[in-house]
Motif scaffolding. Structure first.
Motif, short mmCIF file in Angstrom:
data_model
loop_
_atom_site.label_atom_id
_atom_site.label_comp_id
_atom_site.label_asym_id
_atom_site.label_seq_id
_atom_site.Cartn_x
_atom_site.Cartn_y
_atom_site.Cartn_z
N ARG A 148 40.57 43.73 38.45
CA ARG A 148 41.93 43.19 38.35
C ARG A 148 42.22 42.28 39.56
O ARG A 148 42.86 41.24 39.41
N VAL A 184 45.62 47.62 43.40
CA VAL A 184 45.20 46.25 43.12
C VAL A 184 45.67 45.31 44.23
O VAL A 184 44.93 44.43 44.68
N ARG A 189 49.33 46.85 32.23
CA ARG A 189 48.88 45.49 31.94
C ARG A 189 49.34 44.51 33.02
O ARG A 189 48.61 43.60 33.41
N GLN A 234 43.54 42.52 29.90
CA GLN A 234 44.95 42.15 29.77
C GLN A 234 45.21 41.30 28.54
O GLN A 234 46.27 41.42 27.91
N GLN A 247 41.07 38.83 39.13
CA GLN A 247 41.85 38.02 38.19
C GLN A 247 43.11 37.45 38.83
O GLN A 247 43.71 36.51 38.30
#
Length: 890
Positions: free
Chosen positions: A882, A817, A776, A743, A885
């Motif tokens: 992801r 995600v 993103r 990202q 994060q």
């Protein structure tokens, strides 16, 4: 104040029609005048101003120039009236800063028809200042001597009365008495016998001797240092042209409270002669120079060239030091106001409407109805002469017994040609007709288009007010739109008018001149290419020329992958009588290719199909239309049709064979046959954009690292070859691939993509970059589904089918995600609907890989490069990475 328009009044028996001389706006010109006057009024009383200084730069002039019929004479008359009486000033003009009584305006019409010679110019100025009621002895002595020498036995008052000058000026009757008084005073001071005759006859020598000795008896004149020399000189026209110096000196002796600033308006200045015979102009320039305490307003068709050193020897004072306000302002090319030279521009649409409403009326209402006024305004391009001619045409049609209609004013007036050509040389007229074939030109292009071997006529033409100049674009000059239309379309009755064959020969010259401009452009400037292509296409279409070099230019245009629209009139030829020539077909082909970035792909497909059905294109350009039709069909999901078109182009082995082979590789990829796509990429090379093809394969495998490496190589190759469109396209794909895995880096890559795409028209790549933004932000942005819905609507307008599927895949990534099962199920269902044709069906597989879900039974399996399991693992890893994060905000 508008008065009765007698010409219009006598054009109809209908006495209920009110015909008025309509004056419209011109506020900018009035502001320029009042600013110049205010500056001059402040300058003259200063201690460092000396009326006898013959070396100081001159700031006492303002020039209004513009095409014939733009309203210069009307403006000149209105300025004179407004300075003379405030009640004559238009309501929209602001009051000048100086009191009304501080100026003394006088307008002098230099038109040949007015019969104005230099002698009458000087007499007119003297009669105007007679209103001051003050003696002007130095000038009057010299003028009386000149008059008796050149008009023996003819009293000056008889001449003035016969010429109508006495009746024009209310104070003119006092002039003979003022002149006689000056001479009597001199005779008395010198104790000469007799009166006037003695002073200028046998007593002239005594006066000159007294002046040179600065005797007390002539102290009132002794301060004029050059009077003796002028009285001693032969009293001919040359001497008369220096007498304005004496008039300026006399005016300077008047006490401040009793004086006024002469404002001398010299109208129709172009009639003082042509640019090779400047005798009259030289005399007028001398008057302006020698009267620095007067203010001159020149109106004419052309800029004054006095500020140019190249005029040295033709007039007395030249160059930017002598005339700072008249020097060419190269820093502000194309500005309406440059120093003291003001271009009188066209009327705005609002001004045109105001003019037509007030010009003809009945019972207080406009006689010309609104639809007709609107079409006249549109066709006039703001030129007042066209409005005036249209009014007369309106009355002429009414005399025929019918109400004029809108269609009656789709009309070009021959009078516009006559007014435009009237003061051009034969060579200038030839160049003007030649460049009227071009929408823009330079001096070299004009010279070549005219078939000349020297630039002088083209250079002179660019100084004319109907030639507009702009600092933007490939070529700086263009002919005023209305003048260009008239020259091209109106009946030309001039002696040197062109035949149809003359026009065709000129078109051929212009066509080949454009080819030279393009082929000699060693920088390969895109703007030069597009400019030559646009103008060349129109010439080929209008004059049915062979396409020639246009085929090469067309392939360069598409090869740059930039797709800025070609501004071609009537680009959609099928809507106006169909395609008739090969030029028509090429115009339509390139327009469809360029416009596909802004139109639905179905529209592109329809237009290109019509071109191919016409069979008007030569074989190499059939390849062009076929290839882009196949691309449009692929975007629409018409895979079989697209494959057939790509195979035809690839088999032909022409200039687009490599691109077609790339298209076939893409078709293999979207069907899920990835090994075949990779194998094909190995044979494509740079021309087939092999690195981009590989990048498109690798990201689908979930191998973003290899995809990014391939895109980086493709971007470097595109930069090396200077192909801006390809560079931007690859960068958008690179940003998309990076957005899945990194990202932070994605921010930088997206910024670069946005910069590269900002000046281009690459709709497909713009969509890819915007989808990359969603990728993103996946998992982080709660509003991502709403943003996706907005983008999906835009994609629907474009007709780019694969972009909708790509967007839905980004949504699947977002839901995976977040482990949002309901949202994921809905997104997968929608994705399956979008790919039910079989193209991009593997996107459904990827969505399952992301979520760690098993593939449904009876699913068509894609041929993954290194197997389904490894591909599944890579996509699942991107999702889990992801997720990890999410706990650590960026």
């Amino acid at each position: 104040m508008a008065g009765r328009d007698l010409r219009t009044l006598f054009s109809s028996n209908d006495r209920s029609i009110a015909a008025s001389e309509a004056f419209t706006n011109r506020q900018a010109q009035w502001q320029a005048l009042t600013a110049g006057l205010a500056e001059h009024i402040r300058h003259v009383p200063r201690a460092d101003f000396d009326v006898e200084d013959l070396e100081a730069p001159r700031h006492n002039i303002l020039v209004f120039h513009g095409v014939g019929g733009i309203g210069k004479s009307t403006l000149s008359r209105k300025i004179e009236a407004s300075l003379a009486r405030s009640e004559h000033r238009p309501a929209q003009w602001e009051s000048p800063s100086h009191p009304e009584e501080r100026t003394l305006p006088v307008r002098i019409d230099l038109a040949r028809a007015a019969g104005m010679d230099f002698e009458r110019v000087i007499l007119t100025i003297r009669l105007a200042v007679a209103a001051l009621g003050r003696p002007l002895p130095a000038f009057d002595l010299a003028l009386r001597r000149y008059w008796e020498h050149n008009h023996p036995g003819e009293p000056i008052e008889d001449y003035l009365r016969r010429g109508g000058l006495l009746s024009r000026f209310s104070a003119a009757a006092a002039l003979p008495q003022q002149m006689q008084s000056a001479l009597s005073d001199v005779a008395q001071a010198l104790l000469l016998p007799g009166t006037v005759g003695s002073a200028l006859g046998h007593g002239a020598g005594a006066l000159i001797k007294a002046l040179r000795e600065r005797r007390q008896s002539v102290r009132a004149l002794a301060g004029c240092s050059r009077l003796a020399d002028l009285l001693e000189a032969e009293p001919d026209l040359e001497a008369l042209s220096f007498y304005p110096h004496l008039l300026a000196w006399d005016l300077a002796q008047i006490p401040v409270g009793k004086s006024a600033l002469p404002v001398i308006l010299l109208d129709t200045f172009e009639d003082t002669g042509d640019r090779t015979h400047r005798d009259f102009e030289r005399l007028l320039q001398r008057t302006v120079w020698l009267m620095p305490n007067a203010f001159f307003v020149v109106t004419g068709r052309n800029r004054l060239q006095w500020g140019e050193t190249s005029l040295e020897g033709q007039v007395d004072w030249t160059g930017p030091h002598a005339w700072p306000g008249l020097a060419a302002d190269t820093a502000h090319v194309g500005r309406a106001v440059s120093g003291r030279q003001v271009l009188i521009g066209d009327f705005s649409p609002e001004d045109c409407e105001d003019y037509l409403v007030r010009r003809l009326s009945r019972d207080g209402q406009p006689l010309i109805d609104e639809p007709v006024r609107r079409i006249i305004t549109e066709r006039s391009h703001g030129l007042p002469l066209y409005l005036d001619l249209s009014v007369m045409r309106y009355l002429e049609l009414r005399r025929g017994g019918r109400q004029p209609q809108v269609t009656d004013f789709d009309h070009d007036f021959p009078a516009l040609i006559a007014r435009t050509l009237s003061d051009l040389t034969a060579d200038e007229r030839h160049v003007l007709r030649s460049v009227s074939l071009l929408s823009a030109f330079s001096v070299p292009l004009a010279t070549q288009a005219a078939g000349m071997d020297h630039d002088a006529p083209a250079l002179r033409l660019t100084e004319r007010p109907f030639i507009r100049e702009s600092s933007s674009g490939v070529w700086p000059f263009h002919v005023h739109d209305l003048i260009r239309s008239a020259i091209r379309n109106a009946d030309d009755s001039s002696d040197d008018r062109w035949s149809e064959q003359d026009w065709r020969r000129a078109a051929q010259r212009a066509f080949h001149a454009l080819e030279s401009q393009w082929r000699q452009d060693l920088r390969h400037d895109r703007a030069v290419l597009v400019g030559c292509l646009q103008q060349g296409l129109l010439l080929a279409r209008d004059f049915r020329l062979d396409l020639g070099w246009l085929a090469d230019a067309a392939f360069q245009y598409v090869g740059d992958s930039i797709w800025e629209p070609l501004a071609l009139p009537a680009a959609d030829a099928t809507s106006s009588g169909g395609l008739q020539t090969s030029a028509d077909a090429l115009v339509e082909t390139l327009s469809a290719i360029a416009r596909r970035q802004h139109e639905h792909r179905e529209r592109t497909s329809s237009r290109l199909s019509a071109v191919l059905a016409s069979e008007l294109l030569p074989d190499d350009l059939v390849e062009l239309a076929t290839y882009y039709l196949a691309k449009a069909q692929r975007d629409l999901g018409l895979t079989d049709d697209s494959r057939r078109g790509m195979q035809r182009v690839a088999s032909a082995g022409g200039r687009l064979a490599s691109a077609a082979r790339r298209g076939l590789a893409h078709l293999s990829r979207l069907s899920g046959d990835f090994p075949t796509a990779v194998e094909a990429a190995g044979r494509l090379g740079w021309e087939g954009r092999h690195h981009r093809v590989l990048g498109d394969v690798w990201w689908v495998q979930g191998d973003t690292e290899r995809a990014v490496a391939a895109y980086l190589a493709g971007r470097s190759e595109a930069e090396e070859h200077g192909v801006v469109g390809e560079t931007a396209m690859v960068q958008a794909h690179l940003a998309f691939a990076v957005s899945f895995s990194d990202q932070v880096r994605a921010d930088d890559e997206l910024d670069l993509a946005e910069r590269l795409l900002s000046h281009l028209s690459l709709r497909s790549s713009e969509m890819t970059a915007r989808i990359a933004v969603l990728v993103r932000d996946a998992g982080f942005a709660a509003d991502l589904p709403g943003r996706a819905a907005v983008l999906l609507a835009e994609i629907g307008v474009s007709g780019i089918a694969y972009a909708a599927a790509k967007l839905q895949l980004a949504l699947c990534f977002h839901h995976a995600v977040l482990d949002a099962q309901d949202g994921l199920a809905t997104a997968i269902t929608r994705l399956r609907e979008l790919t039910q044709s079989g193209d991009y069906a593997y996107y459904v597989d990827i969505a399952h890989f992301m979520a760690g879900l098993p593939l449904p039974e009876h699913t068509a399996r894609a041929r993954w490069i290194d197997g389904e399991q490894r591909t599944r693992a890579r996509w699942r890893h991107l999702v889990t990475a992801r997720r990890s994060q999410l706990a650590t905000p960026r």
